[in-house]
Write an enzyme that holds these catalytic residues in place. Structure first.
Site, PDB file in Angstrom:
ATOM      1  CB  VAL A 200      -2.366  14.164   4.584  1.00 60.79           C
ATOM      2  CG1 VAL A 200      -3.369  14.353   3.454  1.00 60.79           C
ATOM      3  CG2 VAL A 200      -2.945  13.256   5.655  1.00 60.79           C
ATOM      4  CB  VAL A 289      -0.901   5.940   1.538  1.00 65.99           C
ATOM      5  CG1 VAL A 289      -0.514   6.498   2.907  1.00 65.99           C
ATOM      6  CG2 VAL A 289       0.180   6.232   0.498  1.00 65.99           C
ATOM      7  CD  GLU A 380     -11.095  -0.750  10.829  1.00 64.83           C
ATOM      8  OE1 GLU A 380     -10.257  -0.956   9.927  1.00 64.83           O
ATOM      9  OE2 GLU A 380     -10.888  -1.013  12.035  1.00 64.83           O
TER      10      GLU A 380
END
Length: 429
Positions: A200, A289, A380
């Site tokens: 995004v 990504v 995380e």
């Protein structure tokens, strides 16, 4: 009972019994064969002494009285025209010696042939073990690599746990050479694998290289579905893809803060692993990504619940782990708990396991928002909390997620999935 000449008819009736007749005949045959004299007594036995044939019962020339001959099945030798004795007639009835010799010779040849073919079973002896030198060399290389890592650790007084090939709960830690890819590829011949990624805002710039390198190194030869979630669907460049590989592009709302974007992934995962993916894939791998594949990443990483050891903490003590330490947070991990610090940039497993993980993490994020707090490292931190109390069944060594800016690069012989160097401030604005 003593069988005398006058009792032959009684003996004959007695011998009509199948067992008695057979045994009496056998012993009389043996007596004649071994030339027993008339002075010897031939004893007929079944369970007890049944009858004794005394000297007078056998004539001097070895002829059996007619009544007994008839009962035992012998020919009536008294009527023999030539007056031959029973011993001579017996010799005629015997099998010729040539037949016996031939049979013995064939039997001996058969036994010798069998012994030659089954020599290992009959005459066991120590034989040289056939060694597959390629396998032996590979095993030696794995062992040498392991000891080399341990030597480096000891020379610097560092933590060793992440360098082993098994965790304390016996889950494998995947290092180069600890798996046979040819065997694993056959086991996963029809396995369907998904690769989940968020791209995004300005992170869309990393997607093309991510997909291109994935086509080159990720699950080569297997069925793969890419699940790309982005707010810039029109900007996605589809790479050249091999047969059996599918690209799905899904539109997603982009949150203003990158922290919220990070946490949004757990929400999307929860929905898609429950409703959309079960009919399409068997395993799901989740990745950041802003990374590239630089070497083989295959089915060796598949498992029920798989986590990657964070490259920044693989040699650190537990006290150095950046767990969420505030008890008020749903991601809180008490001091002294935990074995490894796991990376949020790469994890995976079977769909039902990923669904449980994402649901728990998403619920924790919602709970923290209600308290107006946020875990130290967002998703995380919640991921680590989950994995501390739900042990992964397989761990990936730092070979599978590496940052070239980190120290201790000498421990990592293969760098398979590498973080892209970038100006994070520019991207997150």
């Amino acid at each position: 009972m003593l069988c005398e000449p006058k009792h032959w008819s009684f003996c004959k009736l007695d011998f009509v019994s199948k067992n008695y007749a057979f045994q009496c005949r056998s012993i009389v045959e043996q007596s004649i064969q071994f030339h027993h004299t008339g002075s010897e007594i031939v004893t007929l036995v079944e369970d007890r002494k049944l009858c004794k044939i005394q000297q007078e019962n056998i004539t001097s020339n070895g002829i059996i009285p007619p009544a007994l001959q008839d009962t035992l099945g012998f020919p009536t030798l008294q009527s023999d025209i030539n007056g031959k004795t029973l011993q001579e007639n017996w010799k005629k009835m015997q099998i010729p010696r040539t037949y016996i010799s031939g049979t013995l010779a064939v039997s001996i040849l058969f036994i010798v042939g069998f012994c030659l073919q089954k020599a290992n079973l009959i005459f066991p002896c120590k034989q040289e073990q056939i060694i597959n030198y390629s396998e032996k060399t590979a095993a030696q290389e794995i062992e040498l690599a392991h000891y080399e890592r341990l030597r480096l650790v000891k020379s610097r007084n560092l933590r060793q746990m992440a360098l082993f090939v098994l965790t304390p709960w016996l889950a494998p830690i995947v290092w180069n050479g600890t798996f046979d890819l040819s065997v694993l590829d056959k086991q996963h011949n029809n396995t369907r694998i998904g690769l989940f990624v968020f791209a995004v805002k300005k992170y869309i710039r990393f997607l093309q290289l991510f997909l291109e390198t994935a086509e080159r190194y990720f699950m080569v030869g297997h069925k793969v579905t890419y699940y790309v979630f982005t707010d810039k669907v029109d900007e996605v460049v589809k790479p050249k893809m091999a047969d059996g590989r599918i690209l799905q592009i899904h539109n997603v709302v982009a949150d203003k803060r990158w922290q919220d974007v990070s946490m949004r992934r757990m929400e999307v995962l929860t929905v898609y692993t429950k409703k959309h993916m079960p009919n399409e894939i068997d395993y799901l791998v989740c990745a950041d990504v802003d990374m590239v594949f630089t070497d083989h990443v295959g089915v060796e990483i598949l498992g029920d619940l798989v986590a990657a050891i964070h490259p920044g903490f693989f040699l650190s003590d537990r006290e150095s782990f950046t767990y969420e330490d505030r008890p008020i947070s749903a991601a809180y991990i008490p001091q002294g708990e935990g074995d490894f610090y796991y990376a949020g940039a790469l994890y995976g497993g079977k769909l039902d396991e990923i669904y449980k993980l994402s649901t728990t993490c998403q619920n924790g994020i919602i709970e923290d928002k209600k308290k107006n707090i946020e875990a130290l490292w967002q998703e995380e931190s919640h991921l680590n909390r989950y994995l501390v109390y739900n042990k992964p069944t397989k761990l990936l060594s730092p070979e599978y997620i590496w940052d070239t800016n980190l120290p201790y690069e000498e421990f990592i012989k293969k760098k398979r999935f590498v973080i892209v160097n970038k100006n994070k401030r520019k991207i997150t604005r």
